[in-house]
Scaffold this motif. Structure first.
Motif, PDB file in Angstrom:
ATOM      1  N   ALA A  13       0.840  -1.193   0.000  1.00 55.43           N
ATOM      2  CA  ALA A  13       0.000   0.000   0.000  1.00 55.43           C
ATOM      3  C   ALA A  13       0.874   1.240   0.000  1.00 55.43           C
ATOM      4  CB  ALA A  13      -0.897  -0.006   1.236  1.00 55.43           C
ATOM      5  N   SER A  14       0.490   2.234  -0.779  1.00 56.33           N
ATOM      6  CA  SER A  14       1.243   3.489  -0.784  1.00 56.33           C
ATOM      7  C   SER A  14       0.403   4.566  -0.110  1.00 56.33           C
ATOM      8  CB  SER A  14       1.592   3.896  -2.217  1.00 56.33           C
ATOM      9  OG  SER A  14       0.422   4.042  -2.997  1.00 56.33           O
ATOM     10  N   PHE A  15       1.065   5.425   0.638  1.00 56.47           N
ATOM     11  CA  PHE A  15       0.416   6.503   1.366  1.00 56.47           C
ATOM     12  C   PHE A  15       1.093   7.807   1.001  1.00 56.47           C
ATOM     13  CE2 PHE A  15       0.162   2.738   4.134  1.00 56.47           C
ATOM     14  CZ  PHE A  15      -1.214   2.593   4.174  1.00 56.47           C
ATOM     15  N   GLY A  16       0.321   8.854   0.769  1.00 54.78           N
ATOM     16  CA  GLY A  16       0.867  10.164   0.434  1.00 54.78           C
ATOM     17  C   GLY A  16       1.301  10.924   1.671  1.00 54.78           C
ATOM     18  N   ARG A  17       1.732  12.172   1.450  1.00 53.60           N
ATOM     19  CA  ARG A  17       2.192  13.002   2.573  1.00 53.60           C
ATOM     20  C   ARG A  17       1.091  13.231   3.600  1.00 53.60           C
ATOM     21  NH1 ARG A  17       6.753  15.667   3.262  1.00 53.60           N
ATOM     22  NH2 ARG A  17       8.254  15.527   1.598  1.00 53.60           N
ATOM     23  N   GLY A  18      -0.140  13.269   3.156  1.00 54.73           N
ATOM     24  CA  GLY A  18      -1.249  13.483   4.085  1.00 54.73           C
ATOM     25  C   GLY A  18      -1.462  12.328   5.042  1.00 54.73           C
ATOM     26  N   ASP A  19      -0.934  11.159   4.701  1.00 48.37           N
ATOM     27  CA  ASP A  19      -1.076   9.960   5.531  1.00 48.37           C
ATOM     28  C   ASP A  19       0.251   9.531   6.144  1.00 48.37           C
ATOM     29  OD1 ASP A  19      -3.817   9.598   4.989  1.00 48.37           O
ATOM     30  OD2 ASP A  19      -3.326   8.694   3.053  1.00 48.37           O
ATOM     31  N   MET A  20       1.101  10.492   6.504  1.00 47.64           N
ATOM     32  CA  MET A  20       2.436  10.167   7.015  1.00 47.64           C
ATOM     33  C   MET A  20       2.383   9.307   8.270  1.00 47.64           C
ATOM     34  SD  MET A  20       4.684  13.565   6.290  1.00 47.64           S
ATOM     35  CE  MET A  20       6.124  12.930   7.086  1.00 47.64           C
TER      36      MET A  20
END
Length: 64
Positions: free
Chosen positions: A10-17
């Motif tokens: 799963a990849s998470f963006g900066r908003g989901d650090m």
């Protein structure tokens, strides 16, 4: 390309650090300025498309 190469995670963006699977030490390292080691990256220069700290923004990313 990332999703093709790493389709099983799963990849998470900066908003989901807070959901990134990295240690706090690595997170702190990624958020520090390369030039001013004690400063946190907290600004974005549109002209250079770079994250920068306040010192770098003042010294290197001012509009003339």
């Amino acid at each position: 390309m990332h999703n093709q190469l790493f389709s099983n995670h799963a990849s998470f963006g900066r908003g989901d650090m807070n959901r990134w699977p990295v240690s706090k030490k690595v997170e702190v390292f990624l958020l520090k300025c390369d030039v001013h080691k004690e400063e946190t990256l907290n600004m974005f220069c549109d002209e250079h498309s770079k994250l920068c700290c306040a010192n770098c923004a003042f010294l290197n990313h001012r509009h003339a």
